[in-house]
Design an enzyme around this catalytic site. Structure first.
Site, PDB file in Angstrom:
ATOM      1  N   HIS A  47      -0.969   0.352 -10.124  1.00  7.33           N
ATOM      2  CA  HIS A  47      -1.725  -0.481  -9.184  1.00  7.33           C
ATOM      3  C   HIS A  47      -2.404  -1.649  -9.913  1.00  7.33           C
ATOM      4  O   HIS A  47      -3.622  -1.829  -9.848  1.00  7.33           O
ATOM      5  CB  HIS A  47      -2.764   0.359  -8.434  1.00  7.33           C
ATOM      6  CG  HIS A  47      -3.153  -0.228  -7.105  1.00  7.33           C
ATOM      7  ND1 HIS A  47      -3.465   0.542  -6.010  1.00  7.33           N
ATOM      8  CD2 HIS A  47      -3.286  -1.522  -6.690  1.00  7.33           C
ATOM      9  CE1 HIS A  47      -3.777  -0.241  -4.984  1.00  7.33           C
ATOM     10  NE2 HIS A  47      -3.678  -1.500  -5.385  1.00  7.33           N
ATOM     11  N   ARG A  58       0.844  -1.187   0.000  1.00 11.12           N
ATOM     12  CA  ARG A  58       0.000   0.000   0.000  1.00 11.12           C
ATOM     13  C   ARG A  58       0.885   1.245   0.000  1.00 11.12           C
ATOM     14  O   ARG A  58       1.968   1.255   0.591  1.00 11.12           O
ATOM     15  CB  ARG A  58      -0.925   0.011   1.227  1.00 11.12           C
ATOM     16  CG  ARG A  58      -2.055  -1.006   1.137  1.00 11.12           C
ATOM     17  CD  ARG A  58      -3.068  -0.605   0.086  1.00 11.12           C
ATOM     18  NE  ARG A  58      -4.171  -1.552  -0.049  1.00 11.12           N
ATOM     19  CZ  ARG A  58      -4.204  -2.544  -0.929  1.00 11.12           C
ATOM     20  NH1 ARG A  58      -3.172  -2.745  -1.733  1.00 11.12           N
ATOM     21  NH2 ARG A  58      -5.253  -3.335  -1.012  1.00 11.12           N
TER      22      ARG A  58
END
Length: 299
Positions: free
Chosen positions: A275, A227
């Site tokens: 991502h 993250r």
């Protein structure tokens, strides 16, 4: 059974509505604007919920993430206490992540950025030596579903693999050296390529900072797939500029989409991806939600 599809960034209803209608016809998936009786809503399907996403539904039985992460859901101020939060844990997700990580390990180990630069100049120059997998010690930060998939894939390629987690796993993977919390410095010291797949929690927020990176061997590389909140971006840039790190692959960021003027885009030793390390198949998500709902107690 009724579910609400809502997200602050994705049109989850458009993405998943047709899939649920085909795979789970017994589930009515609706956008928030089409809910007339909020007390009848059984679950919410989301990824990045708005602050008030859960407040209208007083009888929720479950909350489902369409991705591997649940940190945004867990941090949502309207998330009701006692309602379980589930994420999709399909074998396909771990396989995707393993392949993605293996690509980036090879990118750094085999110096692929050099060859891309040479091709642009029509310049033939080979790097010689140090290509055996034995020459690069891999460290995986986080040994959950994704970390275990990465470990198995890299072991199959012949890399020495170590895993770091707060506690040893119940079922260790043969061939993986495990390090627990008290031995983190030892884990970092033996890691030439670090792969981060930790969840984001208050304990891991900002974990990968200047002091953390300094404990890696000189010339190490970072593959950041966890993250964005884990990484001190300025510390990474400093470690690259000083030469302590040889390169980085970054798939997650504190601000997404990554701003166009961010220095990561143009840095010669950083490979940016948007991502995409592991993107669950919509059908897998629908099946996972359907099957999990069947195990929940009745109202």
């Amino acid at each position: 059974m009724i579910g609400v599809a809502t997200c602050s960034r994705l049109d989850i209803m458009a993405l998943f509505g047709p899939v649920f209608a085909r795979i789970a016809p017994g589930i009515e998936l609706r956008p928030p604007g089409e809910v007339t009786r909020p007390e009848e809503v059984d679950f919410v399907l989301t990824f990045l919920p708005d602050a008030e996403a859960f407040r209208p539904y007083p009888a929720l039985r479950a909350i489902f993430s369409v991705g591997a992460g649940t940190d945004a859901i867990l941090a949502c101020p309207s998330r009701p206490d006692g309602v379980p939060v589930f994420r999709v844990e399909e074998p396909d997700q771990a396989q995707q992540m393993a392949g993605f990580a293996a690509f980036h390990v090879l990118w750094h180990h085999r110096g692929m950025a050099h060859y891309v630069a040479c091709q642009r100049k029509a310049h033939w120059q080979r790097n010689l030596g140090g290509f055996t997998p034995r020459a690069r010690r891999i460290g995986i930060l986080g040994m959950g579903h994704m970390g275990q998939g990465i470990a198995r894939g890299l072991l199959a390629l012949g890399y020495p693999v170590a895993g770091y987690a707060r506690r040893p796993p119940a079922t260790p993977i043969e061939g993986v050296a495990y390090f627990a919390e008290a031995a983190r410095d030892d884990f970092l010291a033996r890691t030439d390529i670090l792969i981060n797949v930790l969840p984001l929690t208050p304990e891991t927020e900002g974990l990968i900072d200047a002091a953390f990176l300094a404990k890696l061997p000189a010339g190490a590389a970072l593959i950041h797939l966890g993250r964005g909140g884990h990484l001190d971006e300025d510390a990474l840039l400093s470690a690259l500029e000083s030469g302590h790190l040889s390169g980085a692959s970054l798939d997650v960021f504190r601000t997404e989409p990554l701003p166009r003027d961010h220095p990561f885009w143009s840095h010669p030793r950083i490979l940016v991806t948007p991502h995409v390390a592991s993107v669950p198949e919509f059908e897998d998500v629908a099946r996972s939600v359907r099957d999990r709902l069947e195990t929940l107690p009745e109202r």
